[in-house]
Design an enzyme around this catalytic site. Sequence first.
Site, PDB file in Angstrom:
ATOM      1  N   LYS A  64       0.918  -1.415  -0.184  1.00  0.00           N
ATOM      2  CA  LYS A  64       0.030  -0.137   0.230  1.00  0.00           C
ATOM      3  C   LYS A  64       0.976   1.319  -0.007  1.00  0.00           C
ATOM      4  O   LYS A  64       1.570   1.577   1.243  1.00  0.00           O
ATOM      5  CB  LYS A  64      -0.918  -0.109   1.296  1.00  0.00           C
ATOM      6  N   THR A  65       1.001   1.957  -1.102  1.00  0.00           N
ATOM      7  CA  THR A  65       1.772   3.139  -1.219  1.00  0.00           C
ATOM      8  C   THR A  65       1.229   4.187  -0.438  1.00  0.00           C
ATOM      9  O   THR A  65       0.204   4.512  -0.444  1.00  0.00           O
ATOM     10  CB  THR A  65       2.001   3.459  -2.620  1.00  0.00           C
TER      11      THR A  65
END
Length: 430
Positions: free
Chosen positions: A63-64
């Site tokens: 999850k950036t």
Amino acid sequence: MGSSINLAETFVQLQKEDLDFQRTQIADLLDRRGTNFPGAQPVSFARRHLRELQRADYFMCEKTDGIRCLLFLSQFIEEGGAPVECQFFIDRKNDFYYVPRDAVHIPPPGDDLSAFHTGTLLDGELVRQRLKNGQKRLAYLIFDCLALDKENITHRPFDKRYGRAEQLVWKPYLSFAKRYPEDVASQPFQLQLKKMEMPYGAGMMFKDRIPQLPHGNDGLIFTCVTTPYVSGTDQHILKWKPPWENTIDLKLELGEFPRIKDEETGEMIEDWDAMPAIHLMAFHGEKDYRHFALLSLTDAEWETMKAMNQTFDGRIMECFRDPVSTHWRPKIEEDGTPRLRDDKTHANHYSVVESVIESIEDAVTEQDLIAASPAIRTAFKERQRAKVDADKKAATQAAHQQQQQQHARVPSHAPPAAKAEEDDGPRYED
């Protein structure tokens, strides 16, 4: 890290008629009635989702910690009638930001390098990455595709949509980048494809993949392989965060400032330098905001906010629940300032707030994900074997059916051979 990106600093924000026109373009492209933001939103990971990962096929990715944007690849027509390539970023407030003309080129497959995509809508994350030389630059990480060259593909399963984005957008762009590295290096952002992993690889992600990322990370995303793209909340996109990253976006409402006695008049007046009560408001739909909690700030954090010399009343702030005091605290950026979510029109809906609280109270840790990985892997492999067996059975049945059809077309009494010496093989009687 994500909120430190200001789209308006690099790109041109559309206004009024231009904005309405592009919003309508997107709605027509996706066969939607409304012109609101069409992006999908994940749900927070809870313990029950460990069983979901065993029940169905999911892909997993990091999850950036960036800004969630859609990237619209389009065109406009010059006065002479020639089409010109253009791109727009669309944030969660449904604002459009025009990429300066000729700044970015994204070619489709083929030998014509002057060609470009039109009517293509990608989903991804805009993030500031750290390069090996210490410099930073923007990158757009693709993780989904809603439309490709005027074809709406939201009804297709995720693996097919992702495959289209990889084969028809990312790989041609990668070939172009290798051939013209200087042109790509001068672009305001790089195009990348977010790598998908098997859902049972949590240990590998935590140990090897995440520590090597050139950008911030705040968890994992699990996306169901077989489901279509859903605008709004999608129950089949699961957002896992470690406890300290489980955050809620809440609207700030400043209460009264503490009162002090005025030295000249002796009257009680508000002390504008002192910290007021700051209410955190959850969104309940329409224009309905209700008190959720009070924001807990340290004296140093309040001094930092004052030094920013900005208006905070009505802004949206990303907050987390302190595991010891259980107070709601601001998430702090690298520069020490609180993370403000000016990219969002509304705070989180109370249903999202409840989901996040469930994730906090029913927390699934890294160790829990790693411990569940063998069972997830076993279930995944069993489904794969069942699918292979089903495919083999279907192929066998199809071949048998084809054989029966061919046999039905053969006459029941074949004509006799013209000459015995011309057919010296074995003879079969009816």
